[in-house]
Design a protein around this motif. Structure first.
Motif, short mmCIF file in Angstrom:
data_model
loop_
_atom_site.label_atom_id
_atom_site.label_comp_id
_atom_site.label_asym_id
_atom_site.label_seq_id
_atom_site.Cartn_x
_atom_site.Cartn_y
_atom_site.Cartn_z
N PRO A 11 0.69 -1.18 -0.27
CA PRO A 11 -0.26 -0.46 0.15
C PRO A 11 0.98 1.09 0.02
N LEU A 12 0.49 2.60 -0.49
CA LEU A 12 1.46 3.96 -0.60
C LEU A 12 1.43 3.95 1.18
N PRO A 13 2.47 4.93 1.62
CA PRO A 13 3.01 4.96 2.50
C PRO A 13 1.78 5.92 3.07
N GLU A 14 2.57 6.34 4.16
CA GLU A 14 1.51 7.52 4.92
C GLU A 14 2.66 8.75 4.86
N PRO A 15 1.97 10.12 4.21
CA PRO A 15 2.80 10.51 4.01
C PRO A 15 3.02 11.58 5.33
N PRO A 16 4.71 12.19 4.57
CA PRO A 16 5.00 13.12 6.29
C PRO A 16 3.66 13.81 6.48
N ALA A 17 3.30 13.59 8.25
CA ALA A 17 2.73 14.94 8.19
C ALA A 17 2.51 16.72 9.09
N ASP A 18 4.00 16.83 8.33
CA ASP A 18 4.35 18.07 8.36
C ASP A 18 5.06 18.52 6.43
N TYR A 19 4.93 17.72 5.81
CA TYR A 19 5.62 18.12 4.21
C TYR A 19 4.35 19.41 3.07
N ASP A 20 5.49 19.98 3.49
CA ASP A 20 4.99 21.59 3.46
C ASP A 20 4.61 21.24 1.14
N ALA A 21 3.38 20.97 0.64
CA ALA A 21 3.93 20.99 -0.74
C ALA A 21 4.18 22.01 -1.46
N ILE A 22 3.66 23.16 -1.08
CA ILE A 22 3.71 24.12 -1.84
C ILE A 22 5.08 24.85 -1.52
N ALA A 23 6.30 24.83 -0.89
CA ALA A 23 6.99 25.06 -0.53
C ALA A 23 8.37 24.36 -1.29
N GLU A 24 7.80 22.86 -1.93
CA GLU A 24 8.40 22.42 -3.25
C GLU A 24 7.57 22.45 -4.58
#
Length: 164
Positions: A11-24
């Motif tokens: 299964p897909l991993p649990e996404p990191p809770a603190d990930y800031d997709a906008i910054a990337e």
């Protein structure tokens, strides 16, 4: 577990809770040149903002319809492609965009906000509703768009950002 490097893990991993997709994320050149910024982004939703400046005004002294269409199209294109995994991205392109212009933006320095919500679709096509409002809450534009999800972007896992 998948055996090919580009296939999503199962299964897909649990996404990191603190990930800031906008910054990337790197917003493309046209919206960036017009001062547009991605300010909110999550699964099925995106918001972009810009400040009314001379570069987006038409000769009548109001915000150019093309600038409004760019703002709403860009926000709507982000709504179906949120990817919560660092180093990965999802992409889509516009198949159709139907805009209704309801009010003109006139005040230099006013902040405009486009909000887009995915309202349906399937594995390869997303349907999105969006609008633009001024700081006073007046709705300036409403739109409905259809977007094609590209290749690996059909999965929340997406594709590597580096293109590999």
């Amino acid at each position: 577990m998948s055996t090919t490097p580009d296939a999503p893990p199962d299964p897909l991993p649990e996404p990191p809770a603190d990930y800031d997709a906008i910054a990337e994320e790197e917003v493309s050149a046209l919206p960036t040149a017009l001062g547009m910024k991605l300010v909110e982004w999550r699964a099925g939703f995106a918001a972009m903002e810009c400040v009314v400046a001379p570069v987006i005004m038409n000769r009548q002294g109001v915000v150019h319809g093309g600038a409004l269409a760019t703002l709403i199209d860009t926000a709507a294109g982000y709504a179906p492609v949120f990817c919560p995994y660092p180093g990965r991205r999802r992409r889509a392109f516009t198949l159709s965009l139907n805009c209704q212009f309801l009010a003109a933006g006139r005040r230099l320095g006013e902040r405009l906000r486009a909000e887009a919500t995915m309202v349906g679709g399937g594995a390869s096509v997303a349907f999105v509703n969006a609008d633009i409002r001024g700081e006073d809450g007046v709705q300036m534009v409403t739109a409905a768009g259809v977007f094609r999800l590209r290749g690996d972007s059909r999965s929340p896992w997406g594709a590597p950002r580096d293109g590999s």
